[in-house]
Design an enzyme around this catalytic site. Structure first.
Site, short mmCIF file in Angstrom:
data_model
loop_
_atom_site.label_atom_id
_atom_site.label_comp_id
_atom_site.label_asym_id
_atom_site.label_seq_id
_atom_site.Cartn_x
_atom_site.Cartn_y
_atom_site.Cartn_z
N GLY A 182 0.39 5.63 -8.77
CA GLY A 182 0.26 4.22 -8.41
C GLY A 182 0.42 3.98 -6.92
CB CYS A 183 2.94 5.16 -4.50
SG CYS A 183 4.36 4.41 -5.35
CB THR A 184 -1.69 8.01 -4.36
OG1 THR A 184 -0.56 8.88 -4.18
CG2 THR A 184 -2.91 8.59 -3.68
#
Length: 178
Positions: free
Chosen positions: A71-73
Site C-alpha cells: 500500500g505504501c509503495t
C-alpha cells in the site's frame, strides 16, 4: 492442550490489536482551519526539512505505515507520478513514517522517489498530527494526509487514506491558479 494454546493465542492477538487501536484512538487529529503543527525532521538524504521552509506553497503532508510495503509503495508511486501536476499548483509532497533514514534511502532508491521522505523515529510529528498507531504491537504511522495551505493552515484532512487515491484526492483539493 490445543484449546488452551488457541485461547492463549487469541488473547494475545486481541491484546495486540487493542493496543494498536487504543493508541490510534487516543490521538487527536488536527482539524482543517487550524495552524499546522510545525516540525523539523531528517529527510532520506539526512538533510533537515522544516514545514516552515514551504511557507507560500501548498504542502501535501502524508503519513504512511511502512517503507516498501504494498500500500505504501502504491501511495508513494502515485505521489511521484503527480509531482509535475502538484508543482504546477505550487505544491510539494512530504511523506512521514517512523522508519529509519536507511529504510527511506532504500525505498527511494528502489522505487525512484524524488520527493522528501521524513524519518520520525521518535514519533514526535506523527503524534502531533494524531497519526501514531500500530498493528499487532508494532508502532507505526496511520495512513493520514494533511493538505496545508500556503499560509500554514490545514486546508483539508483525510484519515484512513486509500493509497490508490491519495494523490488524486490531494490534487483535486488544491485550487488552480497557485
Amino acid at each position: 492442550m490445543k484449546k488452551m494454546l488457541l485461547f492463549a493465542f487469541a488473547a494475545t492477538l486481541m491484546a495486540a490489536v487493542t493496543f494498536g487501536t487504543a493508541r490510534a484512538d487516543d490521538a487527536t487529529v488536527p482539524a482543517a482551519g487550524q495552524a499546522a503543527p510545525t516540525f523539523t525532521l531528517p529527510s532520506q538524504d539526512g538533510s533537515p526539512i522544516s514545514l516552515s521552509q514551504y511557507k507560500g506553497k501548498w504542502v501535501a503532508l502524508y503519513f504512511y505505515p511502512k517503507d516498501m510495503t504494498q500500500g505504501c509503495t502504491i501511495e508513494a508511486h502515485n505521489f511521484q507520478n503527480a509531482l509535475p501536476q502538484l508543482d504546477a499548483k505550487n505544491a510539494v509532497v512530504l511523506g512521514v513514517s517512523v522508519d529509519s533514514l536507511d529504510s527511506h534511502q532504500q525505498f527511494c532508491a528502489k522505487d525512484g522517489l524524488t520527493f522528501h521522505l521524513l524519518s520520525d523515529t521518535e514519533h514526535k510529528v506523527v503524534s502531533m498530527y494524531g497519526s501514531l498507531g500500530g498493528r499487532n504491537g508494532v508502532v507505526m504511522a496511520n495512513r493520514n494526509t494533511f493538505l496545508i495551505d500556503p499560509s500554514g493552515k490545514i486546508a483539508k484532512v483525510w484519515v484512513g487514506v486509500t493509497p490508490a487515491t491519495a494523490a488524486s484526492d490531494v490534487l483535486a483539493a488544491i485550487p488552480d491558479g497557485k
